[in-house]
Design a protein around this motif. Sequence first.
Motif, PDB file in Angstrom:
ATOM      1  N   HIS A 121     -24.124  12.346   8.968  1.00  0.00           N
ATOM      2  CA  HIS A 121     -24.639  11.025   8.615  1.00  0.00           C
ATOM      3  C   HIS A 121     -24.477   9.956  10.168  1.00  0.00           C
ATOM      4  O   HIS A 121     -25.537   9.477  10.217  1.00  0.00           O
ATOM      5  N   GLU A 122     -23.172  10.067  10.651  1.00  0.00           N
ATOM      6  CA  GLU A 122     -23.102   9.225  11.689  1.00  0.00           C
ATOM      7  C   GLU A 122     -24.149   9.572  12.782  1.00  0.00           C
ATOM      8  O   GLU A 122     -24.718   8.914  13.576  1.00  0.00           O
ATOM      9  N   GLU A 128     -31.279   7.985  15.041  1.00  0.00           N
ATOM     10  CA  GLU A 128     -32.282   6.809  14.748  1.00  0.00           C
ATOM     11  C   GLU A 128     -32.156   5.443  15.411  1.00  0.00           C
ATOM     12  O   GLU A 128     -33.390   4.756  15.890  1.00  0.00           O
ATOM     13  N   SER A 129     -30.912   4.680  15.678  1.00  0.00           N
ATOM     14  CA  SER A 129     -30.760   3.572  16.327  1.00  0.00           C
ATOM     15  C   SER A 129     -31.282   4.007  17.888  1.00  0.00           C
ATOM     16  O   SER A 129     -31.811   3.037  18.321  1.00  0.00           O
ATOM     17  N   SER A 130     -30.919   5.017  18.293  1.00  0.00           N
ATOM     18  CA  SER A 130     -31.553   5.474  19.833  1.00  0.00           C
ATOM     19  C   SER A 130     -32.989   5.457  19.892  1.00  0.00           C
ATOM     20  O   SER A 130     -33.498   4.760  20.852  1.00  0.00           O
ATOM     21  N   GLN A 131     -33.328   5.940  18.695  1.00  0.00           N
ATOM     22  CA  GLN A 131     -34.873   6.145  18.873  1.00  0.00           C
ATOM     23  C   GLN A 131     -35.465   4.756  18.519  1.00  0.00           C
ATOM     24  O   GLN A 131     -36.529   4.569  19.338  1.00  0.00           O
TER      25      GLN A 131
END
Length: 150
Positions: A121-122, A128-131
Amino acid sequence: MCLFRPGLRSRGVTEQQWRILRALAHSGPMEVTGLAEATFLLGPSLSRILPDMEKRQLVSRRQVDSDLRRSVVSLQPKGLRLITLHAPDSERIYAEIGQRFGLERVTQLFTLLHELQDSLHELAHEQESSQRRTSRKPPVRARKRRGGSR
C-alpha cells in the motif's frame, strides 16, 4: 482455499462472495472501492459479483447522497445467516490448519502478510504521488530561434 471450497459450494457461495460477506460482517457497510480493497477484488469483478448477491438478498447497495457515482454495500440478514451457518466450518478448518502448521507459525504468517500488505500500500501510494508530481510539470517547449533559417 481447497479446504474451504466444498463447504462454500454446498451453501451456493463462491470464495469471492464469501470474502465480501466476511468483510462486511467485520467492517460494516462499505463503499464499493473500500470493499474491493478489503477483499482484494478488482472493481470490475466486484461490479459483476454484487448484482447476483443483491438478487439473492445477501447484500444491498445504495447510492451515496453526496455523490451518486459512489455506492455503499451493506450486509443483509440473509447474508448474516449464511455467515452464521458457515462460520463453524470455517473455524474448524482454521483450527485444523493451526494444529498441523502450528498456531505460532500461523500467527507469524498473518503478521508477515499484513506487513507485506502495508508495504505494498505504501509503495502504491508513493507511486501515485510521484505520478501526480510528474503530471503537474508543465510541458517543455522548444525555444524559438532568432534569426533566419539555417
